[in-house]
Design an enzyme around this catalytic site. Structure first.
Site, PDB file in Angstrom:
ATOM      1  N   ASN A  43    -100.683 -27.318  50.449  1.00  0.00           N
ATOM      2  CA  ASN A  43     -99.479 -26.515  50.206  1.00  0.00           C
ATOM      3  C   ASN A  43     -99.651 -25.470  49.107  1.00  0.00           C
ATOM      4  O   ASN A  43     -98.831 -24.568  48.984  1.00  0.00           O
ATOM      5  CB  ASN A  43     -98.291 -27.416  49.848  1.00  0.00           C
ATOM      6  N   ASP A  82    -107.076 -25.700  60.514  1.00  0.00           N
ATOM      7  CA  ASP A  82    -106.652 -26.477  61.680  1.00  0.00           C
ATOM      8  C   ASP A  82    -105.459 -25.776  62.318  1.00  0.00           C
ATOM      9  O   ASP A  82    -104.663 -25.149  61.624  1.00  0.00           O
ATOM     10  CB  ASP A  82    -106.284 -27.902  61.270  1.00  0.00           C
TER      11      ASP A  82
END
Length: 192
Positions: free
Chosen positions: A71, A96
């Protein structure tokens, strides 16, 4: 626009508990690339990540694995990019991708973040979405409530094989990207 990649970032989460999770596919590629280029990654506190500098394709190229947790990936990317005056369009972020079937690869410049918190933070810290992305498909669990568990768990052995094959293919065709042959790279990477 002529490509001139100077920083390749692999996204993931630090710590042994996350090492083999789907969210760390970007880390896996950077680890493999660092080994291939004989460029040991070192912890650099001022860049909040593990990084290495390599002379390749006629220029210095940085490899970076942010150690800030997903994050806050932008903190590491912005720190290194600002220090070495690397523009967003000179950055390739490997991550990803839920919206691609497991093992598929897509390459693009700019765009949204698709809810990917690492991309979201990089866009915010660079004040631009205009960096390159190499998206490694991990598949979607089918229900948005299952996404967090999906990305933070290990892929099945079959899925891991598909992801390793995608990384192999990405590394095989990375020279096309680094030499600026974007069209050839896209054709090669996007083929099934």
């Amino acid at each position: 626009m002529l490509m001139n990649i100077k920083l390749i970032v692999g996204l993931g989460n630090p710590g042994s508990e996350y090492r083999d999770t789907r969210h760390n596919a970007g880390f896996w590629l950077i680890d493999r690339l660092a080994a291939q280029w004989h460029a040991p990654l070192r912890d650099e506190k001022k860049f909040c990540g593990d990084c290495a500098r390599v002379r390749a394709h006629g220029r210095d190229i940085w490899l970076l694995k942010p150690q800030t947790f997903m994050n806050l990936s932008g903190k590491a990317v912005a720190a290194l990019a600002q220090f070495y005056k690397i523009a967003p369009a000179e950055i390739l972020v490997v991550h990803d991708e839920l919206d691609l079937p497991c093992g598929r690869i897509r390459f693009k410049l700019g765009g949204g973040n698709g809810g990917h918190n690492g991309l979201k933070d990089i866009q915010a810290k660079l004040a631009s979405p205009d960096f390159y992305r190499l998206r490694l498909g991990i598949g979607h669990p089918g229900d948005k409530n299952l996404v967090s568990a999906h990305v933070l768990n290990k892929p099945s052995p079959d899925e891991r094989n598909l992801l390793e094959h995608a990384i192999d293919k990405s590394l095989q065709h990375l020279p096309l990207l680094l030499d600026g042959d974007k069209d050839a790279a896209v054709r090669a990477l996007h083929s099934a």
